[in-house]
Enzyme design. Structure first.
Site, PDB file in Angstrom:
ATOM      1  N   SER A   1       0.809  -1.222   0.000  1.00  0.00           N
ATOM      2  CA  SER A   1       0.000   0.000   0.000  1.00  0.00           C
ATOM      3  C   SER A   1       0.839   1.268   0.000  1.00  0.00           C
ATOM      4  O   SER A   1       0.443   2.290  -0.569  1.00  0.00           O
ATOM      5  CB  SER A   1      -0.928   0.012   1.213  1.00  0.00           C
ATOM      6  OG  SER A   1      -0.193  -0.116   2.420  1.00  0.00           O
TER       7      SER A   1
ATOM      8  N   ASP B   1      -2.112   6.545  11.231  1.00  0.00           N
ATOM      9  CA  ASP B   1      -1.729   5.149  11.472  1.00  0.00           C
ATOM     10  C   ASP B   1      -0.218   4.965  11.570  1.00  0.00           C
ATOM     11  O   ASP B   1       0.273   3.872  11.865  1.00  0.00           O
ATOM     12  CB  ASP B   1      -2.292   4.230  10.393  1.00  0.00           C
ATOM     13  CG  ASP B   1      -1.767   4.540   8.983  1.00  0.00           C
ATOM     14  OD1 ASP B   1      -0.852   5.385   8.834  1.00  0.00           O
ATOM     15  OD2 ASP B   1      -2.284   3.940   8.025  1.00  0.00           O
TER      16      ASP B   1
ATOM     17  N   HIS C   1       1.311   4.984   6.579  1.00  0.00           N
ATOM     18  CA  HIS C   1       1.121   5.402   5.194  1.00  0.00           C
ATOM     19  C   HIS C   1       1.426   6.890   5.010  1.00  0.00           C
ATOM     20  O   HIS C   1       0.900   7.720   5.758  1.00  0.00           O
ATOM     21  CB  HIS C   1      -0.319   5.129   4.757  1.00  0.00           C
ATOM     22  CG  HIS C   1      -0.673   3.682   4.768  1.00  0.00           C
ATOM     23  ND1 HIS C   1      -1.352   3.078   5.812  1.00  0.00           N
ATOM     24  CD2 HIS C   1      -0.426   2.707   3.857  1.00  0.00           C
ATOM     25  CE1 HIS C   1      -1.515   1.792   5.549  1.00  0.00           C
ATOM     26  NE2 HIS C   1      -0.968   1.536   4.373  1.00  0.00           N
TER      27      HIS C   1
END
Length: 317
Positions: free
Chosen positions: A136, A292, A295
């Protein structure tokens, strides 16, 4: 430390690696069913691993010999530690090494369905100079207008393909490359970062050790060298995640220490840009990463692009 205790420490370390291996081929991961209409994940065959990152594993004969010698040493020990050595004798014995799932050709859920099929079609068309590969963190370079603007800023003038998929692992990338994503084109350069999803997250809930994940990264590099023999690979250190003190920070640091050995200054070039995202206390700089702590935001992608643009330009000549 006595000769016996030193030997015990070595065997215990090797045993830890053996115990952390994954299940045998064909065994679905525990707790993972079909999910989203896909078939269960079946662990695939092992992939070749470069010697620079390969974990030493005993042959059956070596295992028997080491364990026999260890028992002899424990039985003949005269030190006050003998009761402890006898108590933990079973833990000091080498066990048969099991499969390292991180270094297998396994079709993960992420590589099932339209994303993978679309990548194969892009690969067939060719005309790709720069391939981006990973999870990701790389996938989301092209998700959202702000991130896309950063991608255009640094890579807009290049013929690129981004085959990264959110949530994927080393084994998924290996399978994708082996099954159509690594055929049909010959890029000049590749930017690779993979492995954070193998770590188990900030509390190290996963069963893979740092050494096993490094083997998985090495297997991906080996597969890329096979599929794209002329390409230059920019191997990025796995980005830091979590906050200072999270156990995953130490695991990632150890993975990066091992995979740095893959840099041969000819085809593979290791680069650690993780510190550029952190302040002096090890926390992410403001507005560079999502809450988080995993990312990047557009500002983080801007830092990333600036850190690699010159090296990529050099590799693509």
């Amino acid at each position: 430390m006595s000769r016996l205790l030193r030997a015990a420490a070595v065997v215990l370390a090797m045993t830890g690696l053996a115990l952390a291996q994954g299940p045998p081929p064909g065994t679905p991961p525990a707790g993972r069913g079909p999910g989203r209409g896909f078939a269960p994940v079946v662990i695939g065959p092992p992939a070749p691993v470069p010697p620079e990152v390969a974990i030493p594993r005993p042959t059956p004969d070596e295992l028997v010999r080491v364990n026999a010698e260890m028992r002899k040493l424990i039985d003949s020990d005269k030190s006050p530690a003998k009761p402890l050595l006898k108590k933990f004798e079973s833990l000091l014995m080498l066990e048969t090494p099991r499969l390292n799932v991180a270094a297998t050709y396994t079709q993960t859920i992420q590589r099932m369905g339209p994303r993978h099929e679309g990548f194969v079609e892009i690969a067939k068309k060719g005309d790709i100079d720069l391939l981006l590969e990973g999870d990701s963190i790389t996938d989301w370079w092209v998700q959202g207008e702000e991130n896309k603007a950063m991608f255009e800023k640094y890579f807009g003038g290049m013929k690129t393909a981004n085959f990264a998929i959110a949530g994927d692992t080393t084994q998924g990338v290996l399978w994708g490359l082996k099954n159509g994503e690594g055929q049909g084109f010959q890029p000049k350069a590749i930017m690779l970062m993979i492995g954070t999803n193998n770590t188990g997250g900030t509390n190290n809930a996963g069963s893979s050790t740092a050494a096993e994940i490094a083997e998985g990264v090495g297997a991906v590099v080996q597969e890329m060298r096979t599929d794209f023999p002329q390409a230059k690979i920019l191997l990025l250190a796995i980005f830091p995640r979590g906050v200072p003190g999270d156990s995953v920070r130490d695991k990632i640091a150890e993975i990066n220490r091992i995979i740095a050995k893959l840099d041969d200054h000819r085809h593979v070039f290791y680069l650690d840009i993780g510190p550029k995202f952190l302040d002096e206390k090890g926390a992410f700089l403001p507005d560079t990463f999502r809450p988080d702590n995993l990312h990047p935001l557009a500002k983080g992608y801007d830092i990333w692009g600036a850190a690699v643009k010159d090296k990529l330009a050099e590799l693509m000549k």
